[in-house]
Motif scaffolding. Structure first.
Motif, PDB file in Angstrom:
ATOM      1  N   SER A  21     -31.972  -8.546  19.123  1.00 37.29           N
ATOM      2  CA  SER A  21     -30.760  -7.744  18.931  1.00 37.29           C
ATOM      3  C   SER A  21     -30.164  -7.269  20.260  1.00 37.29           C
ATOM      4  O   SER A  21     -29.116  -6.638  20.272  1.00 37.29           O
ATOM      5  CB  SER A  21     -31.062  -6.534  18.036  1.00 37.29           C
ATOM      6  OG  SER A  21     -31.906  -5.622  18.732  1.00 37.29           O
ATOM      7  N   SER A  22     -30.811  -7.589  21.367  1.00 42.47           N
ATOM      8  CA  SER A  22     -30.321  -7.166  22.684  1.00 42.47           C
ATOM      9  C   SER A  22     -29.292  -8.156  23.222  1.00 42.47           C
ATOM     10  O   SER A  22     -29.059  -9.219  22.636  1.00 42.47           O
ATOM     11  CB  SER A  22     -31.497  -7.071  23.669  1.00 42.47           C
ATOM     12  OG  SER A  22     -31.896  -8.382  24.076  1.00 42.47           O
ATOM     13  N   LYS A  23     -28.708  -7.853  24.343  1.00 42.31           N
ATOM     14  CA  LYS A  23     -27.739  -8.758  24.973  1.00 42.31           C
ATOM     15  C   LYS A  23     -28.379 -10.073  25.411  1.00 42.31           C
ATOM     16  O   LYS A  23     -27.683 -11.051  25.642  1.00 42.31           O
ATOM     17  CB  LYS A  23     -27.061  -8.089  26.170  1.00 42.31           C
ATOM     18  CG  LYS A  23     -27.961  -7.848  27.365  1.00 42.31           C
ATOM     19  CD  LYS A  23     -27.167  -7.205  28.501  1.00 42.31           C
ATOM     20  CE  LYS A  23     -28.033  -7.006  29.727  1.00 42.31           C
ATOM     21  NZ  LYS A  23     -27.274  -6.404  30.823  1.00 42.31           N
ATOM     22  N   TYR A  24     -29.717 -10.121  25.464  1.00 42.03           N
ATOM     23  CA  TYR A  24     -30.415 -11.343  25.864  1.00 42.03           C
ATOM     24  C   TYR A  24     -30.652 -12.287  24.696  1.00 42.03           C
ATOM     25  O   TYR A  24     -30.932 -13.460  24.895  1.00 42.03           O
ATOM     26  CB  TYR A  24     -31.743 -11.002  26.548  1.00 42.03           C
ATOM     27  CG  TYR A  24     -31.540 -10.125  27.763  1.00 42.03           C
ATOM     28  CD1 TYR A  24     -30.951 -10.627  28.915  1.00 42.03           C
ATOM     29  CD2 TYR A  24     -31.898  -8.787  27.744  1.00 42.03           C
ATOM     30  CE1 TYR A  24     -30.734  -9.820  30.022  1.00 42.03           C
ATOM     31  CE2 TYR A  24     -31.693  -7.975  28.842  1.00 42.03           C
ATOM     32  CZ  TYR A  24     -31.109  -8.493  29.978  1.00 42.03           C
ATOM     33  OH  TYR A  24     -30.892  -7.698  31.071  1.00 42.03           O
TER      34      TYR A  24
END
Length: 173
Positions: A52-55
């Motif tokens: 769910s992170s930008k990564y």
């Protein structure tokens, strides 16, 4: 006795061939690193959080970059000596046989993602004139590593400084 300046300077700013690390970035090595370092950043250990992170998924701790490029101890890989090894050999052959690490600095750029293949080049970035130190006469040498992934994106730049010195010279003083 100091090494002739021209012998030393011929090692400066020559970048090695690119060397690909033997291991891909993987969950197991990230887990081992996090356990040893007691690192609990969810980007490294929690798949749902990392997704769910930008990564968009788990990434490796950036300071782990060298782990993926370490050559096996056995069997020793066949390759040309890199600029660091050539300079250390010159120093060693001229009685500067003792080495102590003095500084390491890393600057991070792109994250290491699962499956990435990390490669590096190395060059001799700086060599001091011979210095008289408490350990004996020696040279401060800074090596520059550039780590890239399989997409040729810069992952990390690392400078690593050593003092190569002649300990025997000090004993005889």
């Amino acid at each position: 006795m100091a090494i002739a300046e021209e012998l030393i300077k011929k090692h400066l700013k020559i970048e090695s061939e690119k060397t690909e690390g033997p291991d891909a970035v993987c969950e197991q090595m990230i887990r081992h690193w996090c356990e040893v370092m007691q690192e609990s950043n969810p980007l490294y250990v929690d798949e749902a959080y990392a997704a769910s992170s930008k990564y968009g998924g788990v990434i490796a701790p950036p300071m782990q970059v060298q782990v993926y490029t370490m050559s096996p101890l056995w069997p020793e890989p066949a390759r040309k000596k890199n600029p660091m090894e050539k300079l250390v050999e010159l120093l060693d052959n001229n009685s500067y046989t003792s080495i102590v690490a003095t500084e390491q600095v890393q600057e991070y750029f792109e994250p290491m993602r699962l499956g990435d293949r990390i490669s590096y080049t190395i060059s001799v970035d700086y060599i001091s004139p011979e210095k008289q130190t408490v350990r004996g006469p020696g040279y401060f040498v800074t090596f520059l590593y550039k780590f890239t992934n399989q997409r040729d994106e810069l992952v990390c730049k690392q400078s690593f400084t050593i003092l190569a010195y002649n300990a025997i010279s000090k004993e005889g003083a």
